[in-house]
Design a protein around this motif. Structure first.
Motif, PDB file in Angstrom:
ATOM      1  N   ASN A 202       0.829  -1.209   0.000  1.00  0.00           N
ATOM      2  CA  ASN A 202       0.000   0.000   0.000  1.00  0.00           C
ATOM      3  C   ASN A 202       0.862   1.257   0.000  1.00  0.00           C
ATOM      4  N   GLU A 203       1.944   1.206   0.772  1.00  0.00           N
ATOM      5  CA  GLU A 203       2.828   2.373   0.857  1.00  0.00           C
ATOM      6  C   GLU A 203       3.540   2.618  -0.458  1.00  0.00           C
ATOM      7  N   LEU A 204       3.816   1.520  -1.174  1.00  0.00           N
ATOM      8  CA  LEU A 204       4.524   1.660  -2.445  1.00  0.00           C
ATOM      9  C   LEU A 204       3.564   1.739  -3.629  1.00  0.00           C
ATOM     10  N   THR A 205       2.296   1.982  -3.347  1.00  0.00           N
ATOM     11  CA  THR A 205       1.336   2.249  -4.421  1.00  0.00           C
ATOM     12  C   THR A 205       1.214   3.755  -4.565  1.00  0.00           C
ATOM     13  N   VAL A 206       1.546   4.231  -5.779  1.00  0.00           N
ATOM     14  CA  VAL A 206       1.587   5.675  -6.023  1.00  0.00           C
ATOM     15  C   VAL A 206       0.231   6.135  -6.546  1.00  0.00           C
TER      16      VAL A 206
END
Lengths: 206, 72
Positions: A202-206
Motif C-alpha cells: 500500500n505504501e509503495l502504491t503511487v
C-alpha cells in the motif's frame, strides 16, 4: 470510554512493565533461594525401609522445594528422602529458565505494544517477535517437562523399596495449554506477516 | 521487475522539476520519487491519468515493459 480506548496501548505498556519488573524480581528471588539451598544443602536422612506400595504423593515438591522430597504410603505417613544433587540442579535451572523465558516474553510484548503506541504495528520485527514467543511457548515447557520426567525416574534408585508406584502431578494440561498458546502465536505472527506485506504494498502504491 | 518508468525522460522533455510535477499531479514528492526510482509496486489509474495530463503524453511513453530477452 473514548479516552480509555485511545490510551489502552499505554495502559497495556505500563501493565507489562510492572509484570516484567515483578517477573524479574520473583525470578531472581526464587533462583537465589534455590541456589542458597543448593549451596547450604540440607540432606535429609532416608527413613527406615517401608513396606509395599509406596506412592510419591507430591512431585511438585521436587521442583519447588529441594529440601523436602516426600514419600508417602497409602496410610498417609510421610517420609523424607535425601534429594540428589541432580534434582537440586534441575530445580535451579528450571527456575532460571522459567523466569527468564517469562521475562523475555513480556519484554517482547512490551516492544510490540510500543509499535502499537506509535501507530505502526505492522512491521517485520513484530512478526519475528511473535514467532519467538510462539517457539518459547511450544518448546520450553516440553524441555522442562521431559527433564522433570527424567529426574523423577532418577529418584527411584534413591528409594530402595520394592513395589513402588510412582504418581505425579499431571502436567499434561500445562503442556497442552502452552502448545495451544504457542500455535495461536504462530497464527498471529503469520497475520502480522501478511499485514506487513499488505502495508508495504500500500505504501509503495503511487 | 521488467517494467521501466520513463518519468525522468518526460520531465526533461517538458522541462519540469519533481516538485512542480508532484504539485500539479497532486501527490507527494516522496511518492513521485518512489515512482521515478522504480520502487513502486503499483500505480493508481487516477495517478497515471493525472501524470499523462500534466506531461501531455501517452501511458506507453511513461511505462514500458523491458523484456529480459532484450537485455541479453
Amino acid at each position: 470510554m473514548k479516552l480509555f480506548k485511545n490510551s489502552s496501548p499505554q495502559i497495556m505498556f505500563w501493565l507489562l512493565s510492572i509484570a516484567l519488573l515483578s517477573s524479574l524480581t520473583l525470578g531472581i528471588l526464587t533462583a537465589g533461594g534455590v541456589l542458597f539451598s543448593l549451596i547450604k544443602g540440607n540432606p535429609m536422612l532416608p527413613s527406615d525401609a517401608f513396606p509395599v506400595n509406596i506412592v510419591i504423593t507430591n512431585t511438585h515438591n521436587f521442583v519447588n522445594n529441594t529440601k523436602d522430597i516426600y514419600v508417602g504410603d497409602l496410610s498417609g505417613q510421610l517420609f523424607f528422602v535425601n534429594p540428589s544433587i541432580g534434582l537440586q540442579m534441575y530445580s535451579l535451572f528450571y527456575t532460571i529458565i522459567f523466569w527468564l523465558s517469562l521475562s523475555y516474553i513480556i519484554f517482547l510484548m512490551m516492544k510490540l505494544v510500543r509499535t502499537v503506541m506509535k501507530g505502526n504495528p505492522f512491521v517485520k520485527e513484530n512478526g519475528k517477535r511473535l514467532r519467538i514467543i510462539a517457539l518459547i511457548f511450544i518448546f520450553v515447557p516440553m524441555i522442562l517437562d521431559a527433564w522433570r520426567i527424567r529426574i523423577i525416574s532418577s529418584i527411584l534408585p534413591l528409594i530402595k523399596i520394592e513395589n513402588i508406584r510412582l504418581m505425579s502431578y499431571s502436567s499434561e494440561e500445562i503442556l497442552h495449554i502452552s502448545l495451544v498458546v504457542g500455535l495461536f502465536f504462530i497464527v498471529l505472527s503469520e497475520v502480522f506477516r501478511i499485514g506487513t506485506s499488505l502495508k508495504e504494498e500500500n505504501e509503495l502504491t503511487v | 521487475m521488467a517494467i521501466r518508468i520513463n518519468l525522468d525522460v518526460m520531465m526533461a522533455k517538458r522541462k519540469m522539476s519533481l516538485n512542480e510535477l508532484a504539485e500539479k499531479v497532486g501527490i507527494t514528492q516522496a511518492n513521485l520519487s518512489i515512482l521515478k526510482n522504480e520502487r513502486a509496486k503499483a500505480i493508481r489509474l487516477s495517478t497515471l491519468d493525472k501524470l499523462c495530463e500534466v506531461l501531455q503524453c501517452q501511458p506507453g511513453e511513461l511505462i514500458e515493459y523491458a523484456s529480459k530477452m532484450e537485455d541479453v
